[in-house]
Design a protein around this motif. Structure first.
Motif, short mmCIF file in Angstrom:
data_model
loop_
_atom_site.label_atom_id
_atom_site.label_comp_id
_atom_site.label_asym_id
_atom_site.label_seq_id
_atom_site.Cartn_x
_atom_site.Cartn_y
_atom_site.Cartn_z
N LYS A 106 0.85 -1.17 0.00
CA LYS A 106 0.00 0.00 0.00
C LYS A 106 0.90 1.24 0.00
O LYS A 106 1.58 1.54 0.98
CB LYS A 106 -0.91 0.01 1.22
N VAL A 107 0.89 1.95 -1.19
CA VAL A 107 1.77 3.08 -1.39
C VAL A 107 1.05 4.37 -0.99
O VAL A 107 -0.10 4.58 -1.37
CB VAL A 107 2.22 3.17 -2.86
N ALA A 108 1.74 5.21 -0.26
CA ALA A 108 1.15 6.50 0.11
C ALA A 108 1.14 7.43 -1.09
O ALA A 108 1.83 7.22 -2.09
CB ALA A 108 1.96 7.12 1.26
N GLU A 109 0.32 8.47 -1.02
CA GLU A 109 0.23 9.44 -2.12
C GLU A 109 1.55 10.16 -2.28
O GLU A 109 2.39 10.23 -1.37
CB GLU A 109 -0.87 10.45 -1.83
N GLY A 110 1.75 10.74 -3.49
CA GLY A 110 2.97 11.48 -3.76
C GLY A 110 2.87 12.23 -5.07
O GLY A 110 1.91 12.11 -5.82
N VAL A 111 3.89 13.03 -5.35
CA VAL A 111 3.89 13.83 -6.59
C VAL A 111 5.26 13.75 -7.26
O VAL A 111 5.67 14.66 -7.97
CB VAL A 111 3.56 15.31 -6.28
N GLN A 112 5.95 12.64 -7.09
CA GLN A 112 7.26 12.52 -7.71
C GLN A 112 7.16 11.84 -9.07
O GLN A 112 6.12 11.30 -9.44
CB GLN A 112 8.19 11.73 -6.79
N GLY A 113 8.28 11.83 -9.77
CA GLY A 113 8.31 11.21 -11.09
C GLY A 113 8.59 9.73 -10.98
O GLY A 113 8.14 9.05 -10.05
N SER A 114 9.33 9.18 -11.94
CA SER A 114 9.66 7.75 -11.93
C SER A 114 10.51 7.43 -10.71
O SER A 114 11.47 8.14 -10.40
CB SER A 114 10.42 7.38 -13.21
N LEU A 115 10.16 6.30 -10.02
CA LEU A 115 10.78 5.98 -8.73
C LEU A 115 11.34 4.56 -8.72
O LEU A 115 10.94 3.70 -9.52
CB LEU A 115 9.75 6.13 -7.60
N ARG A 116 12.25 4.34 -7.76
CA ARG A 116 12.83 3.01 -7.52
C ARG A 116 11.99 2.29 -6.47
O ARG A 116 11.58 2.89 -5.48
CB ARG A 116 14.26 3.18 -7.03
N LEU A 117 11.72 0.99 -6.69
CA LEU A 117 10.97 0.18 -5.74
C LEU A 117 11.92 -0.86 -5.14
O LEU A 117 12.60 -1.58 -5.88
CB LEU A 117 9.79 -0.51 -6.43
N ALA A 118 11.99 -0.93 -3.83
CA ALA A 118 12.85 -1.91 -3.14
C ALA A 118 12.01 -2.66 -2.11
O ALA A 118 11.07 -2.10 -1.54
CB ALA A 118 14.03 -1.20 -2.46
N PHE A 119 12.31 -3.94 -1.91
CA PHE A 119 11.62 -4.71 -0.87
C PHE A 119 12.63 -5.61 -0.18
O PHE A 119 13.67 -5.99 -0.73
CB PHE A 119 10.44 -5.51 -1.44
N THR A 120 12.29 -5.93 1.05
CA THR A 120 13.15 -6.76 1.90
C THR A 120 12.38 -7.99 2.31
O THR A 120 11.23 -7.89 2.79
CB THR A 120 13.58 -5.99 3.16
N VAL A 121 12.99 -9.16 2.06
CA VAL A 121 12.41 -10.45 2.47
C VAL A 121 13.48 -11.14 3.31
O VAL A 121 14.54 -11.52 2.78
CB VAL A 121 12.03 -11.31 1.27
N GLY A 122 13.19 -11.27 4.59
CA GLY A 122 14.21 -11.81 5.47
C GLY A 122 15.37 -10.85 5.52
O GLY A 122 15.21 -9.66 5.78
N SER A 123 16.55 -11.36 5.19
CA SER A 123 17.72 -10.50 5.15
C SER A 123 18.11 -10.16 3.71
O SER A 123 19.16 -9.57 3.48
CB SER A 123 18.90 -11.17 5.85
N GLN A 124 17.24 -10.58 2.77
CA GLN A 124 17.53 -10.31 1.37
C GLN A 124 16.80 -9.04 0.90
O GLN A 124 15.71 -8.71 1.37
CB GLN A 124 17.06 -11.49 0.50
N VAL A 125 17.43 -8.33 -0.03
CA VAL A 125 16.88 -7.10 -0.59
C VAL A 125 16.87 -7.21 -2.12
O VAL A 125 17.87 -7.61 -2.74
CB VAL A 125 17.71 -5.87 -0.17
N GLY A 126 15.71 -6.83 -2.72
CA GLY A 126 15.59 -6.75 -4.18
C GLY A 126 15.03 -5.39 -4.57
O GLY A 126 14.28 -4.78 -3.81
N SER A 127 15.41 -4.92 -5.75
CA SER A 127 14.91 -3.60 -6.17
C SER A 127 14.86 -3.51 -7.70
O SER A 127 15.47 -4.32 -8.40
CB SER A 127 15.81 -2.47 -5.62
N ALA A 128 14.13 -2.50 -8.16
CA ALA A 128 14.06 -2.20 -9.59
C ALA A 128 13.96 -0.69 -9.74
O ALA A 128 13.17 -0.04 -9.04
CB ALA A 128 12.86 -2.88 -10.25
N THR A 129 14.78 -0.11 -10.63
CA THR A 129 14.78 1.34 -10.81
C THR A 129 13.73 1.75 -11.84
O THR A 129 13.41 1.00 -12.77
CB THR A 129 16.16 1.83 -11.27
N GLU A 130 13.19 2.95 -11.65
CA GLU A 130 12.21 3.54 -12.56
C GLU A 130 11.10 2.56 -12.89
O GLU A 130 10.69 2.39 -14.04
CB GLU A 130 12.88 4.05 -13.84
N ILE A 131 10.60 1.90 -11.91
CA ILE A 131 9.59 0.87 -12.11
C ILE A 131 8.18 1.39 -11.92
O ILE A 131 7.20 0.78 -12.35
CB ILE A 131 9.85 -0.32 -11.15
#
Length: 545
Positions: A106-131
């Motif tokens: 659930k993403v809060a409102e905002g007014v920015q442009g293309s953004l990076r999304l990152a998530f953490t599962v356990g001690s692992q981290v994954g991300s994608a830029t301009e997603i």
């Protein structure tokens, strides 16, 4: 004795230490094994059915209010390992593990442009830029008291109606053309109000910035157009520069590179005076009534037929020479301070060559003509000046040869003179009051004429060339001697009427009111018969004659 087979359960850890126990012996190796890190493949805020059908990796989120997105990826764990998502630098309000390949955030409102999304599962981290990105603000309507048109000199408040302008004030700013508004106030997600400064631009683009997002609309607003009303003075000298004052409206609240143009010529100097006045110094010229154009900023205002130059004026004509090399000089005013393709016309015929001498003088090489008194017209630039009946051409007859003509038959004479024309201008000659039978132009100084028979004394010869007339008085005469040869009958009765025939030489070829007289008594009548005979009744009497 050299290998051990081990089945490892699913996990989401990073690089791990491996330990092995045999009996009471323990052995280990650090960073021996690791789990695949989670990966993101698709982010979308669609329903499950829509999400399965699409392959688009990018997700766009509306600006106002929180939105739930679904992240489809790999290696997200077989159970919920305290998954957490973050959009740029903001953690999602809530993250729910769905499966080993899906998370909901659930993403809060905002007014920015293309953004990076990152998530953490356990001690692992994954991300994608301009997603993913938030919707850009959009402009729909601009409302002002003048329907999106601003006065030139006074600031005007403008209300912009749009969408996705932010649920809070994200440093909203408005820009008109390339100039930011003097003040901008955020009112709601769909309303922003701004204060527009004075200006002189044409229709312009309006842009809004909310956070890192920018929205714009082209040709949205404009400033009042420059308007010209009066010009003073409206007439200028042809030989001197003059300064005019242009009065109107919308000329700007300060000097915005004001420029004036008279006809097709830019003013030498243009100076802004006030919101309603601009002064322009224009050069001398020879054009008639012209259009005056004022340019201020990107706005243009004009007025037609507001300025003119003094017309050319002719005062007199000097040094007229019409013989051999016909030339003349004209004296006047307003003929120009330099050669403006000056031209002189005599009557309806232009000079063969015209030469500008000064602002008050022109010279002209005339073509040969045989007209009478003519009007002289001078054209310089687009101006014209004229004088009526200022010059004329003359025909001069000097002599006639031969000077004596027979009373019978036709003969030729040559009329010698000056300015009889360099070509045949319907030339005619007249002896006394009688036109010659035929005339032929020979040269500029001679005419040949066929003269009919006649009687009488010395007569005047007149030559006509076009509309000009020249004459020589007492230049031609006819033979005047009449010689009697005989009369029949020679004896006349004393009573009754007797017709006599008089035979003579030189009685002419036609009847010229012939009369017969016997002694001192005239005949009652006489009748011309031929070149040699006249018949008349003899008067009564008894004496010999």
């Amino acid at each position: 004795e050299t290998s051990v087979l081990c089945m490892i359960t699913a996990g989401v850890g990073s690089t791990l230490r491996l330990s092995m126990t045999v009996s009471n012996l323990v052995s280990s190796s650090t960073e021996a094994i690791s789990y695949d890190s989670p990966r993101i493949r698709v982010v979308n805020n669609m329903t499950d059915a829509e999400f399965i059908e699409t392959s688009a990796p990018f997700s766009n989120i509306r600006t106002g209010g929180a939105v739930t997105i679904t992240t489809l990826g790999m290696n997200l764990g077989s159970v919920d390992f305290s998954g957490s998502s973050r959009v740029a630098h903001s953690v999602c309000e809530a993250t729910i593990w769905t499966s080993g390949s899906a998370l909901q955030c659930k993403v809060a409102e905002g007014v920015q442009g293309s953004l990076r999304l990152a998530f953490t599962v356990g001690s692992q981290v994954g991300s994608a830029t301009e997603i993913m990105s938030f919707n850009a603000p959009g402009l729909q309507v601009v409302t002002t008291p003048k329907n999106a048109n601003f006065p030139v000199a006074v600031g005007e408040h403008v209300t912009v109606i749009g969408r996705q302008l932010g649920s809070v004030d994200y440093c909203v700013a408005l820009k008109l053309g390339g100039t930011p508004l003097e003040a901008t106030e955020w009112l709601s997600d769909t309303f922003v109000r701004g204060l527009v400064g004075s200006g002189l631009r044409a229709t312009q683009r309006l842009a809004i910035s909310a956070g890192l997002q920018v929205g714009s609309t082209t040709e949205m607003v404009s400033y009042d157009r420059t308007s010209m009303m009066t010009v003073d003075p409206s007439n200028g000298r042809s030989n001197l520069a003059a300064t005019v004052t242009m009065r109107g409206s919308g000329l700007g609240s300060w000097d915005m590179s004001a420029s004036g143009r008279l006809g097709g010529t830019v003013c030498e100097v243009t100076e802004w005076s006030s919101l309603t006045s601009v002064e322009c110094r224009f050069a001398h010229g020879m054009v008639g009534t012209m259009r005056l154009v004022a340019t201020l900023g990107e706005q243009v205002g004009s007025a037609t037929e507001v300025v003119s130059y003094d017309d050319a004026t002719l005062l007199r004509v000097e040094n007229i020479t019409l013989l051999r090399m016909p030339t003349l000089s004209t004296v006047g005013s307003g003929l120009g301070t330099l050669a403006y393709t000056s031209s002189i016309r005599s009557g309806g015929t232009g000079c063969e060559a015209s030469s500008w001498i000064s602002d008050t003088a022109l010279s002209c090489f005339l073509s040969v003509q045989v007209s009478g008194t003519l009007r002289l017209v001078v054209t310089t630039g687009s101006h014209a000046g004229s004088l009526t009946e200022v010059m004329s051409y003359g025909v001069f007859s000097s002599s006639v040869s031969p000077t004596n003509q027979a009373s019978r038959g036709s003969s030729s004479i040559t009329v010698a003179g000056i300015a009889l024309g360099r070509s045949s201008y319907t030339n005619r000659a007249r002896i006394g009051g009688t036109a010659v039978k035929a005339s032929e132009w020979i040269s500029d100084t001679a005419l040949l004429a066929l003269v009919s028979a006649g009687i009488g004394g010395t007569k005047r010869v007149t030559a006509t060339v076009s509309v000009q007339v020249g004459s020589v008085s007492a230049s031609v005469s006819y033979d005047s001697s009449v010689s009697l040869s005989s009369v029949l009958p020679t004896n006349i009765a004393q009573t009754g009427a007797t017709m006599v025939t008089v035979f003579a030489v030189g009685l002419s070829n036609v009847r010229y009111s012939a009369a017969v007289r016997v002694g001192a008594t005239a005949s009652e009548m006489s009748a011309w018969q031929s070149d040699t005979a006249i018949v008349a009744p003899a008067p009564r009497g008894g004496a010999a004659h």
